[in-house]
Design a protein around this motif. Sequence first.
Motif, PDB file in Angstrom:
ATOM      1  N   SER A 157       3.830  -4.858  -7.200  1.00 22.41           N
ATOM      2  CA  SER A 157       3.420  -3.707  -6.387  1.00 22.41           C
ATOM      3  C   SER A 157       3.305  -2.448  -7.244  1.00 22.41           C
ATOM      4  O   SER A 157       4.045  -1.472  -7.072  1.00 22.41           O
ATOM      5  CB  SER A 157       4.416  -3.501  -5.248  1.00 22.41           C
ATOM      6  N   GLY A 158       2.357  -2.475  -8.176  1.00 30.19           N
ATOM      7  CA  GLY A 158       2.198  -1.371  -9.110  1.00 30.19           C
ATOM      8  C   GLY A 158       1.871  -0.053  -8.445  1.00 30.19           C
ATOM      9  O   GLY A 158       2.474   0.984  -8.736  1.00 30.19           O
ATOM     10  N   ARG A 159       0.897  -0.074  -7.531  1.00 29.31           N
ATOM     11  CA  ARG A 159       0.484   1.166  -6.867  1.00 29.31           C
ATOM     12  C   ARG A 159       1.655   1.817  -6.137  1.00 29.31           C
ATOM     13  O   ARG A 159       1.905   3.023  -6.277  1.00 29.31           O
ATOM     14  CB  ARG A 159      -0.656   0.875  -5.883  1.00 29.31           C
ATOM     15  N   ALA A 160       2.365   1.019  -5.342  1.00 31.20           N
ATOM     16  CA  ALA A 160       3.469   1.569  -4.556  1.00 31.20           C
ATOM     17  C   ALA A 160       4.592   2.092  -5.443  1.00 31.20           C
ATOM     18  O   ALA A 160       5.299   3.036  -5.086  1.00 31.20           O
ATOM     19  CB  ALA A 160       4.000   0.510  -3.600  1.00 31.20           C
ATOM     20  N   CYS A 161       4.761   1.468  -6.614  1.00 29.60           N
ATOM     21  CA  CYS A 161       5.841   1.888  -7.515  1.00 29.60           C
ATOM     22  C   CYS A 161       5.534   3.211  -8.209  1.00 29.60           C
ATOM     23  O   CYS A 161       6.438   4.029  -8.422  1.00 29.60           O
ATOM     24  CB  CYS A 161       6.102   0.814  -8.571  1.00 29.60           C
ATOM     25  N   ILE A 162       4.269   3.443  -8.575  1.00 30.53           N
ATOM     26  CA  ILE A 162       3.987   4.584  -9.456  1.00 30.53           C
ATOM     27  C   ILE A 162       3.103   5.659  -8.845  1.00 30.53           C
ATOM     28  O   ILE A 162       2.929   6.722  -9.443  1.00 30.53           O
ATOM     29  CB  ILE A 162       3.348   4.110 -10.772  1.00 30.53           C
ATOM     30  N   ALA A 163       2.549   5.426  -7.655  1.00 26.66           N
ATOM     31  CA  ALA A 163       1.637   6.431  -7.076  1.00 26.66           C
ATOM     32  C   ALA A 163       2.294   7.798  -6.960  1.00 26.66           C
ATOM     33  O   ALA A 163       1.694   8.833  -7.268  1.00 26.66           O
ATOM     34  CB  ALA A 163       1.139   5.969  -5.712  1.00 26.66           C
ATOM     35  N   SER A 164       3.537   7.828  -6.529  1.00 27.64           N
ATOM     36  CA  SER A 164       4.223   9.098  -6.307  1.00 27.64           C
ATOM     37  C   SER A 164       4.810   9.700  -7.579  1.00 27.64           C
ATOM     38  O   SER A 164       5.411  10.774  -7.543  1.00 27.64           O
ATOM     39  CB  SER A 164       5.340   8.909  -5.273  1.00 27.64           C
ATOM     40  N   GLY A 220       0.785  -1.211   0.000  1.00 28.41           N
ATOM     41  CA  GLY A 220       0.000   0.000   0.000  1.00 28.41           C
ATOM     42  C   GLY A 220       0.827   1.276   0.000  1.00 28.41           C
ATOM     43  O   GLY A 220       2.052   1.262   0.082  1.00 28.41           O
ATOM     44  N   VAL A 221       0.106   2.398  -0.085  1.00 27.97           N
ATOM     45  CA  VAL A 221       0.690   3.735  -0.059  1.00 27.97           C
ATOM     46  C   VAL A 221       0.079   4.493   1.109  1.00 27.97           C
ATOM     47  O   VAL A 221      -1.139   4.464   1.317  1.00 27.97           O
ATOM     48  CB  VAL A 221       0.409   4.491  -1.377  1.00 27.97           C
ATOM     49  N   ASP A 222       0.932   5.162   1.863  1.00 27.57           N
ATOM     50  CA  ASP A 222       0.440   5.945   3.005  1.00 27.57           C
ATOM     51  C   ASP A 222       0.032   7.333   2.522  1.00 27.57           C
ATOM     52  O   ASP A 222       0.781   8.293   2.616  1.00 27.57           O
ATOM     53  CB  ASP A 222       1.525   6.040   4.087  1.00 27.57           C
TER      54      ASP A 222
END
Length: 389
Positions: free
Chosen positions: A94-101, A47-49
Motif C-alpha cells: 500500500s505505497g500510496r496510503a503509506c506515503i501520500a501524507s 486508497g487515500v481520501d
Amino acid sequence: LQHSHLGSQIPDIIEIRKATQEACRFYSEMSKQGAPLEYLDLGGGLGVDYTGEQKSSLNSINYSLDEYSINIVETVKYELDQSNIDHPIIVTESGRACIASSSMLIFNILETTNFDSEKKQEINSKDHPLLKNMIQIPEYLNLERAQECLNDLNYYREEIRALFRRGQIDLSNMAKTEETYLYVINKIKTVLSRTPDITEELQDAIDNMADIYHGNFSLFQSLPDVWAIDQIHPIAPLQKHNRQPNRRVILNDITCDSDGIINKFVLKDGISNTLPLHDISDDEDYFLGVFYIGAYQETLGDLHNLFGDTNVATIKLKENGGFQLLHEQEGDTISEVLTYVEYEPKNIINRFKHIVEDAVRSRDLSLSERKKITQSFKDSISGYTYFEK
C-alpha cells in the motif's frame, strides 16, 4: 508466493473484497495442485481520501484502514477455510496510503488577476445606447432579479463587441464597456453572496469570472496527476487563518501552458470550481500548501517548459508540536536544466558575452553597463528555475 495487484486508489471496499476473493480462489486451486505457497501478496489498492467525502469516487474512498484490513483478513480466512487450505502470510503493498501524507508542496502567489472593479462608470453623451443601458443595470439589481441582470449584462456586452468588430463603435466605448462589465459583475457577486441558494447557471457564471492567482510552481513538475488524471489535492492558505477569505479564485502555474491551471478544489461541503482565498497586496508574501502529494507527484514530474525539481526540506515533527529540520536539498538551477536538454551553459555565457561586446563596440552599451549585464546573466543562469526575489 502468489502475487496479484488489485489496482491503485480503489475507492470501493466491495471491489477490494471481490478481488481478494478471486485471488484466494487461485491460491486454493494452485495449492491443491501441489504448489508450495506460503505468502499471498495482494499488491496495492488501499486508497487515500483526498477529498474527505468518505465515498466511492475518483478522489475518495468509502472505507477506513481498519475496515480494509478486517475485510481482507475475513475474506482470506473464509475462502481458504472453505477449501481446507492453511492460512497464508498476507502481504500488501500500500505505497500510496503509506506515503501520500508524507509530502506537501508550498508555493507563493506571484500576482493576481481580479475580474471585478469598484470603479463606477458615468454616462456621457458619447456613449452608445447599449452601453448606457449596461451602465444602468445596477439601478434595478436585487436578489430576485440577479439572473435578469446577468442576462442583460451579457447581451449588451456581446452586442457592443459585435459593433466594435464591424467598426461601428470606437475603442473608448469598447474599453468603457469592459470596465462596466467588471463593475456590474462585482455588484452581482455582492448580491449573490447574501444567499447560498442560487441557480446553477448563476453559479457557473460567477465561477467563470473567478479571480486568477498566479502561483510560483509548475503543475507538470510538481502536480502532474492534477493535469493528467484530474487528481484533486487539498489546497489551503498557510496564513491569515484568523481572517475570512473574501475572494473566489482558480490557480494558474508559472508555465506558459494553458493546461497549467487548477480549477477543482476540496471544500468542506464537497468539490468546488473555485477556492476561497484572501485579498493580497502587491508586496505581500502569500503562501499556499498542497497536501497529500507524496504519491508520487514530484517523482512523476517532468521538465515541461524547463522548470526543474523544487527545493526540498525534510522535517521531523516533534511530540510537543515543534519540528526538527533534518535535511535540505536545493532544486535544479537553470544551468543544470539546460544540460539535461544538451545545452552547455559555458557556451551560452560565452555567446552572450560576444553579443554584449558587440553592443559596446557599437556604443549601444557603456563599459559599466556591460559588466552589470554580464554579471546579471551569469547570476540568472546559475539560479533557481522558479521565480526568486
